[in-house]
Write a protein that holds these residues in place. Structure first.
Motif, short mmCIF file in Angstrom:
data_model
loop_
_atom_site.label_atom_id
_atom_site.label_comp_id
_atom_site.label_asym_id
_atom_site.label_seq_id
_atom_site.Cartn_x
_atom_site.Cartn_y
_atom_site.Cartn_z
N SER A 201 3.30 5.04 -0.41
CA SER A 201 3.39 4.26 -1.63
C SER A 201 3.43 5.18 -2.87
N PHE A 202 2.48 5.06 -3.79
CA PHE A 202 2.56 5.81 -5.04
C PHE A 202 2.45 7.32 -4.83
N SER A 203 1.80 7.76 -3.77
CA SER A 203 1.76 9.20 -3.52
C SER A 203 3.12 9.71 -3.05
N GLY A 204 3.98 8.82 -2.52
CA GLY A 204 5.34 9.22 -2.19
C GLY A 204 6.13 9.55 -3.45
N HIS A 205 5.91 8.79 -4.51
CA HIS A 205 6.52 9.08 -5.80
C HIS A 205 6.05 10.44 -6.30
N LEU A 206 4.75 10.69 -6.19
CA LEU A 206 4.19 11.98 -6.60
C LEU A 206 4.82 13.12 -5.81
#
Length: 364
Positions: A201-206
């Motif tokens: 999720s958001f850590s994939g964006h990071l």
């Protein structure tokens, strides 16, 4: 105060990810009536007391999972704070009994980051697999996976997004620097020049943003990561679940009403996506209520080395977890190369899950 019905709706994915039988957690959810701090029948108290009973019975990993649900989605008061502490302690007791998992605490600019690790060694420096959850999942939820990495030829490090769990950093536009800092910290005990990321999720964006600047990252697998439209589409943001907006407000330190504007410039541009030189494996959900469909479509248009799978499911594909986990590890092994036997085993296991799902769909 959180909306209890919304908590019940979204906790199922995380309960299933921790192998909780639906019949068990659904009965527990039926007893929850409120989110009042510490009250009888409240979210934190019911999950916490269930964790205490399991801990007294010596079932430390199951206790950890229940304490994790008690602090879900984030610590907003003493009850959830106590649950997080008990969660970490219960996991610590389980991993000491099980063996093979070590604790690592890092003091970085801006705060302290807690990690669980496996296979770190100065004498046998293995490729590193970094595992990180999203904005509502803590490292103890995913750290049991570390026990599987030895046979796949990896050293492992599981940690959290800034602001989540024991990570005391603030989540912001520059949070991509966390990954290079982690690699620097373990460079003597792992081959960080061959680092792969399972970042959900958001850590994939990071991780995507970090990989644009960090050559030691060699591949990324993610599930339901925001890319562009999530950050820029005001109409879409207006219907994102409250739990997501409130959690982002908590992690970034801005009021919930200001979250959309605060994250507007976090979008990954088409030029950046085209410049992503490492393989990206992305699991998308066709009924995702958090990530707009335009984000995976944008990846298809611009990322040069992309493997994408779609599930007829909601955010995180909670009803396809075993198949998706196999696909994720298989994707990482393809990126890494070598170890043909584990890849073959995972390939056949993944094929079996996929075949059963398609046959069930045809019967339905």
């Amino acid at each position: 105060m959180n909306d209890v019905e919304e908590l019940k709706q979204y906790v199922g994915a995380h309960a299933r990810a921790q192998s909780m039988p639906p019949g068990h957690f659904e009965k527990l959810l039926d007893r929850i009536r409120t989110d009042d701090e510490g009250a009888a029948g409240s979210w934190a108290r019911e999950w916490y007391e269930a964790g205490e009973r399991l801990e007294e019975a010596g079932q430390y990993l199951e206790a950890c999972r229940h304490f994790n649900m008690a602090r879900f989605p984030y610590v907003d008061g003493p009850a959830r704070g106590a649950a997080l502490e008990r969660c970490v302690n219960a996991f610590d007791r389980w991993r000491k009994e099980t063996g093979g998992i070590d604790r690592l605490d890092l003091d970085l600019p801006g705060g302290r980051v807690g990690c669980w690790t496996s296979g770190l060694s100065r004498h046998e420096r293995r490729p590193l697999l970094v595992f990180m959850g999203g904005i509502v999942s803590i490292k103890e939820q995913w750290a049991p996976l570390l026990t599987r990495l030895d046979r796949l030829g990896f050293a492992g490090l599981v940690t959290e997004l800034p602001g989540v769990g024991e990570n005391t950093l603030t989540y912001g536009a520059d949070s991509r620097h966390l990954l290079p800092q982690l690699l620097d910290a373990v460079a003597d005990v792992a081959d960080v020049t061959r680092t792969y990321c399972i970042t959900l999720s958001f850590s994939g964006h990071l991780a995507m943003l970090a990989a644009l600047e960090e050559p030691r990252i060699r591949g990324i697998m993610t599930v339901g990561a925001p890319v562009h439209d999530f950050f820029t589409d005001r109409a879409w943001q207006a219907q994102v679940p409250r739990i997501t907006v409130d959690t982002l407000a908590h992690l970034t330190g801005v009021p919930a009403a200001d979250v959309g504007e605060h994250i507007r410039d976090w979008a990954v541009s088409d030029r950046q996506l085209a410049g992503l030189s490492v393989p990206l494996a992305y699991a998308a959900s066709t009924r995702d209520e958090i990530i707009p469909a335009g984000d995976p479509r944008r990846l298809r248009r611009h990322v040069r080395d992309l493997r994408i799978v779609e599930y007829d499911d909601v955010h995180g594909a909670p009803h396809h977890l075993p198949e998706m986990q196999l696909w994720g590890f298989l994707s990482i092994l393809r990126m890494k190369g070598g170890h043909y036997l584990p890849r073959t085993v995972l390939r056949y296991a993944h094929l079996a899950h996929r075949t059963r799902r398609r046959l069930a769909a045809r019967r339905a």
